[in-house]
Motif scaffolding. Structure first.
Motif, short mmCIF file in Angstrom:
data_model
loop_
_atom_site.label_atom_id
_atom_site.label_comp_id
_atom_site.label_asym_id
_atom_site.label_seq_id
_atom_site.Cartn_x
_atom_site.Cartn_y
_atom_site.Cartn_z
N GLN A 38 40.28 25.60 40.39
CA GLN A 38 40.00 25.45 41.82
C GLN A 38 41.12 26.05 42.66
O GLN A 38 40.87 26.72 43.67
N LEU A 39 42.36 25.83 42.24
CA LEU A 39 43.49 26.40 42.97
C LEU A 39 43.42 27.91 42.97
O LEU A 39 43.63 28.56 44.02
N GLN A 40 43.14 28.51 41.82
CA GLN A 40 43.04 29.96 41.74
C GLN A 40 41.91 30.49 42.62
O GLN A 40 42.03 31.54 43.24
N ALA A 41 40.80 29.75 42.67
CA ALA A 41 39.69 30.15 43.53
C ALA A 41 40.09 30.08 45.00
O ALA A 41 39.75 30.97 45.80
N ASP A 42 40.82 29.03 45.35
CA ASP A 42 41.27 28.88 46.74
C ASP A 42 42.21 30.02 47.12
O ASP A 42 42.13 30.57 48.23
N ILE A 43 43.10 30.38 46.21
CA ILE A 43 44.03 31.48 46.48
C ILE A 43 43.26 32.79 46.63
O ILE A 43 43.51 33.58 47.54
N ALA A 44 42.29 33.03 45.73
CA ALA A 44 41.52 34.28 45.76
C ALA A 44 40.72 34.42 47.05
O ALA A 44 40.48 35.53 47.51
N ASN A 45 40.31 33.30 47.63
CA ASN A 45 39.51 33.33 48.85
C ASN A 45 40.35 33.20 50.11
O ASN A 45 39.81 33.18 51.23
N GLY A 46 41.66 33.12 49.95
CA GLY A 46 42.55 32.93 51.09
C GLY A 46 43.39 34.15 51.37
O GLY A 46 43.22 35.21 50.77
N PRO A 47 44.33 34.03 52.30
CA PRO A 47 45.20 35.15 52.67
C PRO A 47 46.15 35.52 51.54
O PRO A 47 46.56 34.66 50.75
N ILE A 48 46.51 36.80 51.49
CA ILE A 48 47.42 37.27 50.45
C ILE A 48 48.87 37.09 50.86
O ILE A 48 49.73 36.78 50.04
N LEU A 49 49.15 37.29 52.14
CA LEU A 49 50.55 37.16 52.58
C LEU A 49 50.60 36.41 53.90
O LEU A 49 49.62 36.39 54.67
N PRO A 50 51.74 35.78 54.18
CA PRO A 50 51.85 34.93 55.36
C PRO A 50 52.29 35.70 56.60
O PRO A 50 52.79 36.82 56.51
N THR A 51 52.09 35.09 57.74
CA THR A 51 52.69 35.57 58.98
C THR A 51 53.60 34.45 59.46
O THR A 51 53.15 33.53 60.16
#
Length: 452
Positions: A12-25
């Motif tokens: 689930q964590l990996q799925a959340d990361i894959a569907n989220g932003p790659i880098l922060p602002t």
């Protein structure tokens, strides 16, 4: 079962990361202000709340290197087994400096390293150790090579030598050797750059000429560094020819295969590392292409007696030596206190097996080829040549920094800027076994839209 719950949470964590932003602002000032306001360490806080807050910071305030569209440096998606291994190691906190203190952990590491040493074609008596990373492994290579070439070096240091010991490498070689030349007292002038050919591989003729010339000018050649997959362009130096030259000239042959060395597990790719079996020492990082968590470097050495001389230590407060065919790692490496680094690779190899790892490595290599072909079909120019999944590219009028800024701002992908010769390029490396063809084609299409 517990493992099923952990795997579910991890997935689930990996799925959340894959569907989220790659880098922060985020700015350093924002993070510092938040930490100052929330964590003055004057009073105790509930652990559960702190853990949740730290995870939130990690999710929102860092580049997500496990994202399938992170095409950046050699920071991979990680196996579940390596995550569990790090947890086990933290719980039991074994100290691996001495065999008697942690027999099981030491033997698991020795077993894992021995298996890999065999894959590299090293003899059975070769000794290997886990390191913090490639820089420590490369440092070990220089120290051991100095010890073998100059028997008085360990007792009397460099000042007793009648010249400057010199190391031969190319501009493509990892810059850890610049640090190492400083740390060992060799000095950066001891690094003797050798010209490369059009494919950025070390030019054997230039190496031969440079060594001969340096010997006439008071240098003391002792070490040649060949690379099995350079950082910028994934180049593999001519390892068989370099090994033969080193044997002819009595030089130590070190292969820095921190990233590309993992290809030795792939039946389809290992031939690209032909000649690595002649190395006196090898660097390989499991936390790169073997997809385990940071940090898990490895140093392999063909000459156990020289390794033992280079790092020998005998102190009264350590437990006595165990009778039998064992050794204490603190006497054969730069580290003294030693974390159980190797468990993450041991568990991952046990779970996936050699064939599973070959499949992961070959999948990433295939995705690299998909990226090359998609770029070429869209009018981009590929400027490096490597069988590994690292692609450097440009096109007429491109300013890489501007393209990268747009990619990052729009969360399309994370890539980096590099320079090949005088040409600034975009560098993309497939580092995740979760990257798919769909990911790659979407990224290329989005890049094409940006330049229209």
């Amino acid at each position: 079962m517990v493992i099923d719950e952990i795997e579910c949470d991890f997935t689930q964590l990996q799925a959340d990361i894959a569907n989220g932003p790659i880098l922060p602002t985020v700015t350093a000032e924002e993070i510092r202000a938040y930490l100052t306001s929330c964590y003055d360490f004057h009073q105790a806080l509930p652990l559960e709340g702190v853990i949740a807050d730290v995870e939130k910071m990690l999710r929102t305030w860092q580049v997500q290197v496990t994202h399938p569209r992170y095409f950046g440096l050699f920071n991979p998606s990680v196996t579940l087994a390596s995550v569990i291994a790090d947890t086990l190691v933290a719980m039991y906190n074994p100290q691996l400096a001495n065999w008697r203190t942690s027999p099981a952990a030491n033997e698991m590491e020795r077993h894992t390293l021995g298996w890999l040493a065999n894959k590299f074609g090293l003899p059975g008596e070769a000794i290997a150790t886990f390191t913090s990373g490639g820089t420590e492994a490369n440092l070990s290579a220089v120290v051991v090579a100095l010890t073998r070439a100059f028997p008085d070096y360990g007792e009397h240091g460099l000042r007793h030598l009648n010249g400057v010991p010199s190391i031969y490498l190319t501009e493509e070689t990892h810059h850890s050797f610049s640090k190492i030349a400083h740390m060992t007292g060799l000095g950066r002038r001891a690094l003797r750059p050798v010209a490369t050919d059009r494919d950025l591989k070390m030019n054997l003729g230039e190496l031969r000429r440079r060594v001969a010339e340096d010997r006439q000018n008071g240098f003391l050649p002792f070490l040649v560094v060949g690379t099995g997959g350079t950082t910028v362009a994934g180049v593999i130096d001519p390892l068989p020819e370099l090994g033969h030259f080193c044997r002819e000239e009595g030089l130590w042959f070190h292969v820095d295969a921190a990233w590309g060395g993992s290809a030795i597990l792939s039946p389809k790719l290992r031939h690209h590392l032909a000649g690595i079996d002649a190395a006196d020492s090898i660097t390989c990082d499991a936390h790169k292409w073997l997809s385990v968590s940071m940090g898990c470097g490895m140093f392999f050495c063909r000459h156990p007696e020289t390794l033992a001389e280079a790092f020998r230590a005998d102190v009264s407060y350590m437990p006595g030596k165990k009778v039998g065919p064992v050794f204490d790692p603190y006497t054969t490496s730069a580290q003294w206190s030693r974390r159980f680094i190797g468990l993450k690779l041991f568990l991952s190899l046990a779970q996936h097996g050699e064939s599973g790892y070959a499949e992961m490595i070959e999948h990433q290599t295939c995705m690299g080829q998909v990226l090359r072909e998609a770029l070429k079909a869209s009018g981009w120019r590929i400027v490096n040549s490597t069988p590994f999944p690292l692609v450097c590219f440009t096109r007429e009028g491109l300013v890489p920094a501007r393209l990268l800024a747009a990619l990052h701002q729009r969360q399309i992908a994370w890539m980096s800027e590099a320079r090949i010769g005088e040409t600034p390029v975009v560098r993309a490396c497939i580092t995740s076994f979760r990257t798919t063809e769909a990911d790659i084609h979407w990224v290329v299409n989005e890049m094409n839209r940006l330049i229209e």
